[in-house]
Motif scaffolding. Structure first.
Motif, PDB file in Angstrom:
ATOM      1  N   MET A 112      -0.268  46.120  46.676  1.00 28.38           N
ATOM      2  CA  MET A 112      -0.475  46.501  45.290  1.00 28.38           C
ATOM      3  C   MET A 112      -0.678  48.016  45.238  1.00 28.38           C
ATOM      4  O   MET A 112      -1.571  48.557  45.851  1.00 28.38           O
ATOM      5  CB  MET A 112      -1.724  45.788  44.736  1.00 28.38           C
ATOM      6  CG  MET A 112      -2.064  46.163  43.315  1.00 28.38           C
ATOM      7  SD  MET A 112      -3.642  45.459  42.738  1.00 28.38           S
ATOM      8  CE  MET A 112      -3.295  43.728  42.768  1.00 28.38           C
ATOM      9  N   THR A 113       0.183  48.701  44.534  1.00 29.17           N
ATOM     10  CA  THR A 113       0.017  50.139  44.387  1.00 29.17           C
ATOM     11  C   THR A 113      -1.010  50.397  43.299  1.00 29.17           C
ATOM     12  O   THR A 113      -1.308  49.535  42.480  1.00 29.17           O
ATOM     13  CB  THR A 113       1.354  50.804  43.991  1.00 29.17           C
ATOM     14  OG1 THR A 113       1.796  50.231  42.767  1.00 29.17           O
ATOM     15  CG2 THR A 113       2.409  50.602  45.070  1.00 29.17           C
ATOM     16  N   HIS A 114      -1.528  51.604  43.293  1.00 32.95           N
ATOM     17  CA  HIS A 114      -2.524  51.897  42.262  1.00 32.95           C
ATOM     18  C   HIS A 114      -2.496  53.371  41.898  1.00 32.95           C
ATOM     19  O   HIS A 114      -2.195  54.226  42.714  1.00 32.95           O
ATOM     20  CB  HIS A 114      -3.931  51.496  42.728  1.00 32.95           C
ATOM     21  CG  HIS A 114      -4.377  52.189  43.983  1.00 32.95           C
ATOM     22  ND1 HIS A 114      -4.887  53.456  43.981  1.00 32.95           N
ATOM     23  CD2 HIS A 114      -4.354  51.784  45.269  1.00 32.95           C
ATOM     24  CE1 HIS A 114      -5.188  53.797  45.229  1.00 32.95           C
ATOM     25  NE2 HIS A 114      -4.864  52.813  46.027  1.00 32.95           N
ATOM     26  N   GLY A 115      -2.772  53.620  40.630  1.00 34.14           N
ATOM     27  CA  GLY A 115      -3.021  54.971  40.172  1.00 34.14           C
ATOM     28  C   GLY A 115      -4.512  55.091  39.939  1.00 34.14           C
ATOM     29  O   GLY A 115      -5.278  54.196  40.267  1.00 34.14           O
ATOM     30  N   LYS A 116      -4.913  56.171  39.378  1.00 34.69           N
ATOM     31  CA  LYS A 116      -6.328  56.357  39.082  1.00 34.69           C
ATOM     32  C   LYS A 116      -6.754  55.405  37.976  1.00 34.69           C
ATOM     33  O   LYS A 116      -6.129  55.313  36.927  1.00 34.69           O
ATOM     34  CB  LYS A 116      -6.591  57.795  38.655  1.00 34.69           C
ATOM     35  CG  LYS A 116      -6.423  58.804  39.781  1.00 34.69           C
ATOM     36  CD  LYS A 116      -7.590  58.721  40.704  1.00 34.69           C
ATOM     37  CE  LYS A 116      -7.565  59.854  41.714  1.00 34.69           C
ATOM     38  NZ  LYS A 116      -8.704  59.841  42.578  1.00 34.69           N
ATOM     39  N   GLN A 117      -7.835  54.694  38.220  1.00 32.53           N
ATOM     40  CA  GLN A 117      -8.352  53.722  37.263  1.00 32.53           C
ATOM     41  C   GLN A 117      -9.322  54.355  36.264  1.00 32.53           C
ATOM     42  O   GLN A 117      -9.265  54.067  35.085  1.00 32.53           O
ATOM     43  CB  GLN A 117      -9.051  52.580  38.010  1.00 32.53           C
ATOM     44  CG  GLN A 117      -8.127  51.742  38.881  1.00 32.53           C
ATOM     45  CD  GLN A 117      -7.222  50.869  38.036  1.00 32.53           C
ATOM     46  OE1 GLN A 117      -7.619  49.802  37.572  1.00 32.53           O
ATOM     47  NE2 GLN A 117      -6.005  51.324  37.814  1.00 32.53           N
ATOM     48  N   TRP A 118     -10.236  55.202  36.750  1.00 32.70           N
ATOM     49  CA  TRP A 118     -11.261  55.739  35.868  1.00 32.70           C
ATOM     50  C   TRP A 118     -10.702  56.564  34.711  1.00 32.70           C
ATOM     51  O   TRP A 118     -11.175  56.409  33.569  1.00 32.70           O
ATOM     52  CB  TRP A 118     -12.308  56.542  36.650  1.00 32.70           C
ATOM     53  CG  TRP A 118     -13.310  57.147  35.705  1.00 32.70           C
ATOM     54  CD1 TRP A 118     -13.516  58.464  35.439  1.00 32.70           C
ATOM     55  CD2 TRP A 118     -14.209  56.434  34.848  1.00 32.70           C
ATOM     56  NE1 TRP A 118     -14.480  58.627  34.480  1.00 32.70           N
ATOM     57  CE2 TRP A 118     -14.922  57.391  34.098  1.00 32.70           C
ATOM     58  CE3 TRP A 118     -14.470  55.079  34.637  1.00 32.70           C
ATOM     59  CZ2 TRP A 118     -15.889  57.034  33.166  1.00 32.70           C
ATOM     60  CZ3 TRP A 118     -15.439  54.730  33.698  1.00 32.70           C
ATOM     61  CH2 TRP A 118     -16.139  55.711  32.974  1.00 32.70           C
TER      62      TRP A 118
END
Length: 198
Positions: free
Chosen positions: A1-7
């Motif tokens: 699962m790729t991710h970018g910044k969540q906050w």
């Protein structure tokens, strides 16, 4: 699962004074609401923008924007009041993780969690500890980085340095556990605003 910044996605929606999100294993938002003591018949369908008109951290009432997050998981976002109590979820044997950001207090809280059998808390500095139930979701998440510069001030905590890393770690971990990271589509969906007894 790729991710970018969540906050940054959450900060852009106004969660500056507190964010408390609880990811709960379930397919039925009303069942979770009832478990928390809420009457689903009184819940109001709304988008997050409308829900945020009631945003009041630490209020003497609790409002939770709650609905489907991914297959088999519900997400409850505290809109008003303190962080959602998790003891009732733990007592019912529900798996959950809860992420809390509180700039006027601790900054990043420990991760509150239950694996369906035991409930507990994990410190951000212990994220790589192989002895806790959600360790399998921590690949690539580290408690510190050598290039990280911590910034301390007398004012509210900022999600930078170690605090920023820890907050992002918890949000990514919650997304991995639940099978979905927070994204714009999630934040633009209609869910229901439930009143929960404090």
């Amino acid at each position: 699962m790729t991710h970018g910044k969540q906050w940054p996605l959450l900060a852009a929606r106004g969660f500056h004074d507190m964010f408390a999100g609880t990811w709960i294993e379930s397919d039925d938002p009303d069942e979770i609401a009832r478990l928390l003591g809420s009457d689903p018949a009184t819940a109001a369908p709304c988008g997050l923008e409308e829900a945020m008109r009631e945003y009041e951290p630490y209020a003497f009432r609790e409002l939770v924007w709650l609905g489907e997050h991914s297959s088999g998981w519900i997400h409850a976002v505290t809109i008003a009041g303190p962080r959602l109590r998790t003891d009732l979820l733990a007592a019912a044997g529900r798996r959950f993780v809860q992420v809390v950001w509180e700039p006027h207090g601790l900054g990043v809280h420990d991760l509150y969690y239950s694996d369906g059998t035991a409930a507990g808390r994990c410190s951000p500095v212990d994220i790589a500890d192989p002895g806790w139930p959600f360790h399998e979701y921590t690949e690539g998440l580290v408690p510190r980085r050598p290039d990280l510069i911590d910034v301390f001030s007398a004012g509210p905590a900022e999600p930078v340095g170690s605090l920023g890393l820890w907050l992002e770690n918890w949000l990514i971990l919650a997304g991995r556990v639940s099978g979905r990271l927070i994204d714009e589509q999630y934040l633009d969906a209609t869910r229901r605003l439930y009143s929960v007894p404090i």
